[in-house]
Design a protein around this motif. Structure first.
Motif, mmCIF file in Angstrom:
data_model
loop_
_atom_site.group_PDB
_atom_site.id
_atom_site.type_symbol
_atom_site.label_atom_id
_atom_site.label_comp_id
_atom_site.label_asym_id
_atom_site.label_seq_id
_atom_site.Cartn_x
_atom_site.Cartn_y
_atom_site.Cartn_z
ATOM 1 N N ALA A 118 0.839 -1.198 0.000
ATOM 2 C CA ALA A 118 0.000 0.000 0.000
ATOM 3 C C ALA A 118 0.869 1.241 0.000
ATOM 4 N N LYS A 119 0.337 2.330 -0.571
ATOM 5 C CA LYS A 119 0.971 3.641 -0.493
ATOM 6 C C LYS A 119 -0.035 4.567 0.184
ATOM 7 N N VAL A 120 0.379 5.188 1.296
ATOM 8 C CA VAL A 120 -0.581 5.920 2.118
ATOM 9 C C VAL A 120 -0.023 7.257 2.603
ATOM 10 N N SER A 121 -0.942 8.074 3.131
ATOM 11 C CA SER A 121 -0.594 9.391 3.656
ATOM 12 C C SER A 121 -0.817 9.440 5.157
ATOM 13 N N ASP A 122 -0.221 10.433 5.791
ATOM 14 C CA ASP A 122 -0.512 10.748 7.185
ATOM 15 C C ASP A 122 -1.463 11.936 7.239
ATOM 16 N N ALA A 123 -1.981 12.213 8.419
ATOM 17 C CA ALA A 123 -2.845 13.374 8.637
ATOM 18 C C ALA A 123 -2.854 13.657 10.132
ATOM 19 N N TRP A 222 5.098 3.916 2.132
ATOM 20 C CA TRP A 222 4.703 2.614 1.622
ATOM 21 C C TRP A 222 4.677 1.609 2.768
ATOM 22 N N VAL A 223 3.689 0.750 2.742
ATOM 23 C CA VAL A 223 3.484 -0.241 3.799
ATOM 24 C C VAL A 223 4.050 -1.583 3.366
ATOM 25 N N GLY A 224 4.791 -2.212 4.267
ATOM 26 C CA GLY A 224 5.323 -3.539 3.981
ATOM 27 C C GLY A 224 5.032 -4.499 5.118
ATOM 28 N N ILE A 225 5.200 -5.766 4.845
ATOM 29 C CA ILE A 225 5.059 -6.824 5.848
ATOM 30 C C ILE A 225 6.460 -7.160 6.344
ATOM 31 N N GLY A 226 6.643 -7.214 7.667
ATOM 32 C CA GLY A 226 7.972 -7.350 8.239
ATOM 33 C C GLY A 226 8.379 -8.781 8.563
ATOM 34 N N PHE A 227 9.596 -9.114 8.184
ATOM 35 C CA PHE A 227 10.168 -10.437 8.458
ATOM 36 C C PHE A 227 11.554 -10.282 9.073
ATOM 37 N N ARG A 228 12.022 -11.314 9.749
ATOM 38 C CA ARG A 228 13.409 -11.320 10.215
ATOM 39 C C ARG A 228 14.346 -11.450 9.019
ATOM 40 N N PRO A 266 0.196 0.311 -4.439
ATOM 41 C CA PRO A 266 1.466 0.901 -4.877
ATOM 42 C C PRO A 266 1.550 0.888 -6.396
ATOM 43 N N LYS A 267 2.378 1.769 -6.918
ATOM 44 C CA LYS A 267 2.479 1.918 -8.380
ATOM 45 C C LYS A 267 3.760 1.287 -8.926
ATOM 46 N N GLY A 268 4.162 0.200 -8.329
ATOM 47 C CA GLY A 268 5.340 -0.503 -8.827
ATOM 48 C C GLY A 268 6.622 -0.178 -8.092
ATOM 49 N N GLU A 269 6.545 0.660 -7.051
ATOM 50 C CA GLU A 269 7.743 0.976 -6.273
ATOM 51 C C GLU A 269 8.270 -0.280 -5.576
ATOM 52 N N LYS A 270 9.583 -0.390 -5.488
ATOM 53 C CA LYS A 270 10.217 -1.551 -4.883
ATOM 54 C C LYS A 270 10.749 -1.210 -3.491
ATOM 55 N N THR A 271 10.760 -2.200 -2.628
ATOM 56 C CA THR A 271 11.212 -2.002 -1.247
ATOM 57 C C THR A 271 12.651 -1.501 -1.197
#
Length: 278
Positions: A118-123, A222-228, A266-271
């Motif tokens: 996901a791509k998100v904003s703050d407020a 951008w939101v990601g899922i976290g792993f070790r 997301p629009k194709g952005e990579k981590t």
């Protein structure tokens, strides 16, 4: 034993050893029949516990969908404070962070993130009528206002980068405490994600949400899922499954109730790029 048989046996041993080396701790747990432990805090509508700690929220729902595509449904939810997510992952209290965490350079040092989901904003949340007139970090600085946000939130870094002194940044455990500080007037504005702000305002009519477009473009995240880091093998397989599932009709239908729609994709952005630029 002949040389050929000896060589074959040696090769097989090396192959088994290499495979075992490549398999990370999470894959070892799965192969051993243990649960996949997902860690998240109480962050509506991102990820939060329902009855019996049932994992709810659009990030949890998305992750469960990806894992199901991978053939994994033996899931164990682990609820903790936001500030305990990365330490908990590192301490092996759970295997995946599903709390809706922004991919940030400082976090990439300690967490291997999936590709963005996901791509998100703050407020900001403010009292009805926005009595302090806060729309941006610059407003907080110029009006000598006080901001409240969560300990470990990306908004702490953003506020400091915008020049707000640390004594004007109140840090609390999470959204419940942020809301309480704004309602009581202890803070002029509460910095949260736009999703969180909308959810809080929906349940609290005395609160309103500022325009996320008033914040600088570099605060987009951008939101990601976290792993070790040790679970790079599993992360790669997760990314492969996510690439097929993310944005699908099934995925979008499953998260629609939480306000996630195709505009958030997301629009194709990579981590790798996000880690370097955020």
């Amino acid at each position: 034993m002949s040389f050929v048989k000896t060589a074959a046996a040696a090769f097989a041993a090396v192959a088994i050893s290499t495979t075992a080396t490549l398999a990370g701790p999470l894959q070892d747990r799965i192969d051993g029949g243990e649960t996949i432990r997902i860690g998240f805090a109480n962050e509506v509508p991102w990820a939060y516990p329902g009855e019996g700690n049932k994992p709810l929220g659009f990030v949890n729902t998305h992750v469960l969908g990806v894992l199901k595509e991978m053939g994994y449904e033996n899931i164990e939810p682990v609820v903790t404070d936001w500030g305990g997510l990365i330490p908990g992952l590192q301490a092996n209290r759970f295997d995946i962070i599903t709390g809706g965490m922004y991919i940030l350079n400082t976090r990439c040092e300690n967490v291997t993130f999936s590709e963005p989901m996901a791509k998100v904003s703050d407020a900001f949340i403010v009292q009805k009528g926005n009595p302090a007139g806060v729309q941006s970090y610059k407003d907080i600085l110029e009006k000598d206002a006080t901001m409240v946000t969560g300990a470990g939130f990306n908004t702490v870094e953003a506020a400091i980068k915008e020049g707000i002194p640390e004594n004007k940044i109140m840090q609390v455990p999470g959204p419940t405490e942020i809301l309480a500080a704004v309602r009581a007037g202890r803070a002029d504005a509460g910095a949260v994600t736009f999703f969180t702000a909308q959810a809080l305002a929906k349940e609290n009519p005395e609160i309103e949400v500022t325009d996320p477009g008033a914040l600088p473009d570099w605060t987009q995240n951008w939101v990601g899922i976290g792993f070790r880091h040790d679970d790079a093998d599993f992360t790669a397989k997760f990314n492969e499954a996510q690439a097929k599932y993310l944005g699908s009709e099934a995925m979008l239908n499953s998260v629609a109730e939480y306000g996630y729609d195709e505009k958030v994709l997301p629009k194709g952005e990579k981590t790798e790029w996000v880690c370097a630029n955020r």
